[in-house]
Motif scaffolding. Structure first.
Motif, PDB file in Angstrom:
ATOM      1  N   LEU A   1     125.885  86.930  86.537  1.00  0.00           N
ATOM      2  CA  LEU A   1     124.469  87.135  86.243  1.00  0.00           C
ATOM      3  C   LEU A   1     124.309  87.590  84.795  1.00  0.00           C
ATOM      4  O   LEU A   1     125.167  88.300  84.254  1.00  0.00           O
ATOM      5  N   PRO A   2     123.220  87.199  84.154  1.00  0.00           N
ATOM      6  CA  PRO A   2     123.034  87.544  82.736  1.00  0.00           C
ATOM      7  C   PRO A   2     122.576  88.980  82.541  1.00  0.00           C
ATOM      8  O   PRO A   2     121.446  89.253  82.173  1.00  0.00           O
ATOM      9  N   VAL A   3     123.475  89.902  82.791  1.00  0.00           N
ATOM     10  CA  VAL A   3     123.161  91.318  82.620  1.00  0.00           C
ATOM     11  C   VAL A   3     123.196  91.636  81.132  1.00  0.00           C
ATOM     12  O   VAL A   3     124.186  91.349  80.452  1.00  0.00           O
ATOM     13  N   PRO A   4     122.108  92.208  80.590  1.00  0.00           N
ATOM     14  CA  PRO A   4     122.094  92.532  79.166  1.00  0.00           C
ATOM     15  C   PRO A   4     123.159  93.579  78.828  1.00  0.00           C
ATOM     16  O   PRO A   4     123.607  94.332  79.698  1.00  0.00           O
TER      17      PRO A   4
ATOM     18  N   ILE B   1     111.295  80.764  94.995  1.00  0.00           N
ATOM     19  CA  ILE B   1     112.520  81.305  94.409  1.00  0.00           C
ATOM     20  C   ILE B   1     112.570  81.110  92.899  1.00  0.00           C
ATOM     21  O   ILE B   1     113.150  81.918  92.185  1.00  0.00           O
ATOM     22  N   GLY B   2     111.951  80.055  92.404  1.00  0.00           N
ATOM     23  CA  GLY B   2     111.939  79.831  90.968  1.00  0.00           C
ATOM     24  C   GLY B   2     111.224  80.925  90.208  1.00  0.00           C
ATOM     25  O   GLY B   2     111.471  81.134  89.024  1.00  0.00           O
ATOM     26  N   LEU B   3     110.341  81.634  90.863  1.00  0.00           N
ATOM     27  CA  LEU B   3     109.586  82.704  90.202  1.00  0.00           C
ATOM     28  C   LEU B   3     110.096  84.092  90.573  1.00  0.00           C
ATOM     29  O   LEU B   3     109.547  85.096  90.126  1.00  0.00           O
ATOM     30  N   THR B   4     111.142  84.148  91.388  1.00  0.00           N
ATOM     31  CA  THR B   4     111.741  85.424  91.775  1.00  0.00           C
ATOM     32  C   THR B   4     112.369  86.076  90.551  1.00  0.00           C
ATOM     33  O   THR B   4     112.928  85.406  89.697  1.00  0.00           O
TER      34      THR B   4
ATOM     35  N   GLU C   1     113.764  87.757  83.102  1.00  0.00           N
ATOM     36  CA  GLU C   1     114.571  88.132  84.263  1.00  0.00           C
ATOM     37  C   GLU C   1     114.213  87.284  85.490  1.00  0.00           C
ATOM     38  O   GLU C   1     114.435  87.692  86.616  1.00  0.00           O
ATOM     39  N   SER C   2     113.695  86.098  85.270  1.00  0.00           N
ATOM     40  CA  SER C   2     113.319  85.229  86.388  1.00  0.00           C
ATOM     41  C   SER C   2     114.509  84.389  86.845  1.00  0.00           C
ATOM     42  O   SER C   2     115.436  84.111  86.084  1.00  0.00           O
ATOM     43  N   PHE C   3     114.473  83.987  88.114  1.00  0.00           N
ATOM     44  CA  PHE C   3     115.558  83.201  88.696  1.00  0.00           C
ATOM     45  C   PHE C   3     115.749  81.888  87.952  1.00  0.00           C
ATOM     46  O   PHE C   3     116.869  81.475  87.702  1.00  0.00           O
ATOM     47  N   TRP C   4     114.656  81.229  87.592  1.00  0.00           N
ATOM     48  CA  TRP C   4     114.790  79.920  86.946  1.00  0.00           C
ATOM     49  C   TRP C   4     115.473  80.035  85.588  1.00  0.00           C
ATOM     50  O   TRP C   4     116.247  79.176  85.192  1.00  0.00           O
ATOM     51  N   LYS C   5     115.209  81.117  84.846  1.00  0.00           N
ATOM     52  CA  LYS C   5     115.885  81.302  83.563  1.00  0.00           C
ATOM     53  C   LYS C   5     117.358  81.634  83.782  1.00  0.00           C
ATOM     54  O   LYS C   5     118.229  81.173  83.048  1.00  0.00           O
ATOM     55  N   THR C   6     117.627  82.428  84.802  1.00  0.00           N
ATOM     56  CA  THR C   6     119.010  82.767  85.130  1.00  0.00           C
ATOM     57  C   THR C   6     119.783  81.518  85.523  1.00  0.00           C
ATOM     58  O   THR C   6     120.906  81.303  85.068  1.00  0.00           O
ATOM     59  N   LEU C   7     119.177  80.676  86.355  1.00  0.00           N
ATOM     60  CA  LEU C   7     119.824  79.433  86.769  1.00  0.00           C
ATOM     61  C   LEU C   7     120.106  78.548  85.564  1.00  0.00           C
ATOM     62  O   LEU C   7     121.193  77.968  85.441  1.00  0.00           O
ATOM     63  N   SER C   8     119.176  78.471  84.642  1.00  0.00           N
ATOM     64  CA  SER C   8     119.379  77.676  83.422  1.00  0.00           C
ATOM     65  C   SER C   8     120.553  78.207  82.606  1.00  0.00           C
ATOM     66  O   SER C   8     121.377  77.445  82.116  1.00  0.00           O
ATOM     67  N   LEU C   9     120.650  79.532  82.480  1.00  0.00           N
ATOM     68  CA  LEU C   9     121.744  80.137  81.719  1.00  0.00           C
ATOM     69  C   LEU C   9     123.094  79.881  82.382  1.00  0.00           C
ATOM     70  O   LEU C   9     124.083  79.608  81.714  1.00  0.00           O
ATOM     71  N   LEU C  10     123.132  79.976  83.712  1.00  0.00           N
ATOM     72  CA  LEU C  10     124.399  79.831  84.431  1.00  0.00           C
ATOM     73  C   LEU C  10     124.865  78.385  84.539  1.00  0.00           C
ATOM     74  O   LEU C  10     126.066  78.118  84.549  1.00  0.00           O
ATOM     75  N   THR C  11     123.935  77.452  84.629  1.00  0.00           N
ATOM     76  CA  THR C  11     124.306  76.060  84.891  1.00  0.00           C
ATOM     77  C   THR C  11     124.172  75.155  83.683  1.00  0.00           C
ATOM     78  O   THR C  11     124.740  74.069  83.669  1.00  0.00           O
TER      79      THR C  11
ATOM     80  N   ALA D   1     115.421  74.148  82.491  1.00  0.00           N
ATOM     81  CA  ALA D   1     114.274  74.218  83.394  1.00  0.00           C
ATOM     82  C   ALA D   1     113.143  74.930  82.675  1.00  0.00           C
ATOM     83  O   ALA D   1     113.360  75.646  81.701  1.00  0.00           O
ATOM     84  N   THR D   2     111.947  74.722  83.163  1.00  0.00           N
ATOM     85  CA  THR D   2     110.787  75.412  82.609  1.00  0.00           C
ATOM     86  C   THR D   2     110.098  76.158  83.733  1.00  0.00           C
ATOM     87  O   THR D   2     110.321  75.881  84.912  1.00  0.00           O
ATOM     88  N   GLU D   3     109.270  77.097  83.381  1.00  0.00           N
ATOM     89  CA  GLU D   3     108.545  77.852  84.401  1.00  0.00           C
ATOM     90  C   GLU D   3     107.656  76.922  85.214  1.00  0.00           C
ATOM     91  O   GLU D   3     107.549  77.057  86.421  1.00  0.00           O
ATOM     92  N   LYS D   4     107.036  75.945  84.561  1.00  0.00           N
ATOM     93  CA  LYS D   4     106.176  74.986  85.274  1.00  0.00           C
ATOM     94  C   LYS D   4     106.990  74.222  86.311  1.00  0.00           C
ATOM     95  O   LYS D   4     106.564  74.055  87.451  1.00  0.00           O
ATOM     96  N   ALA D   5     108.187  73.778  85.936  1.00  0.00           N
ATOM     97  CA  ALA D   5     109.054  73.067  86.882  1.00  0.00           C
ATOM     98  C   ALA D   5     109.462  73.985  88.032  1.00  0.00           C
ATOM     99  O   ALA D   5     109.526  73.575  89.183  1.00  0.00           O
ATOM    100  N   ALA D   6     109.728  75.260  87.722  1.00  0.00           N
ATOM    101  CA  ALA D   6     110.093  76.212  88.759  1.00  0.00           C
ATOM    102  C   ALA D   6     108.958  76.422  89.740  1.00  0.00           C
ATOM    103  O   ALA D   6     109.164  76.508  90.947  1.00  0.00           O
ATOM    104  N   GLN D   7     107.734  76.477  89.239  1.00  0.00           N
ATOM    105  CA  GLN D   7     106.567  76.642  90.103  1.00  0.00           C
ATOM    106  C   GLN D   7     106.390  75.429  90.997  1.00  0.00           C
ATOM    107  O   GLN D   7     106.126  75.537  92.191  1.00  0.00           O
ATOM    108  N   THR D   8     106.552  74.248  90.440  1.00  0.00           N
ATOM    109  CA  THR D   8     106.381  73.009  91.192  1.00  0.00           C
ATOM    110  C   THR D   8     107.461  72.871  92.248  1.00  0.00           C
ATOM    111  O   THR D   8     107.198  72.558  93.393  1.00  0.00           O
ATOM    112  N   ALA D   9     108.705  73.142  91.869  1.00  0.00           N
ATOM    113  CA  ALA D   9     109.836  72.963  92.780  1.00  0.00           C
ATOM    114  C   ALA D   9     109.805  73.964  93.909  1.00  0.00           C
ATOM    115  O   ALA D   9     110.319  73.702  94.987  1.00  0.00           O
TER     116      ALA D   9
END
Length: 111
Positions: free
Chosen positions: A22-25, A70-73, A87-97, A101-109
């Motif tokens: 996880l992207p812990v600062p 979950i994208g907005l968690t 600290e959103s899940f979608w940004k974390t997923l982007s960093l890890l993988t 992704a964008t917030e709009k895509a996370a909301q839609t998905a």
């Protein structure tokens, strides 16, 4: 988050454990971690997962749908008591993988 409290740093060992990727600062003043602290971190994770299992396991109807955005968690990675936009899940997923992704895509998905 306890990983921040103790100053989790990414290295060759942490890459093998999903929860440790996880992207812990960076914590400029981490507390020393003891064996007991490390066990407590893992035990708390196990307790949380057991609570989730005990909550969901009694549901036997395969047609039950639970809306989960979950994208907005968000997770408080820096343990400052605030859920910040980075600290959103979608940004974390982007960093890890590396998947962009964008917030709009996370909301839609997750709708």
């Amino acid at each position: 988050m306890r990983l921040y409290r103790y100053g989790l740093q990414q290295n060759g060992i942490t890459q093998f454990f999903p929860i440790l990727r996880l992207p812990v600062p960076v914590n400029p003043q981490p507390q020393p971690v003891t064996y007991t602290d490390a066990r407590n971190i893992l035990q708390n994770l196990l307790n949380d997962l057991t609570e989730v299992k005990n909550t969901l396991e009694p549901i036997k109807d395969n047609k039950v749908k639970l809306p989960l955005r979950i994208g907005l968690t968000r997770m408080d990675f820096n343990a400052n008591g605030k859920l910040e936009p980075n600290e959103s899940f979608w940004k974390t997923l982007s960093l890890l993988t590396g998947i962009q992704a964008t917030e709009k895509a996370a909301q839609t998905a997750s709708s």
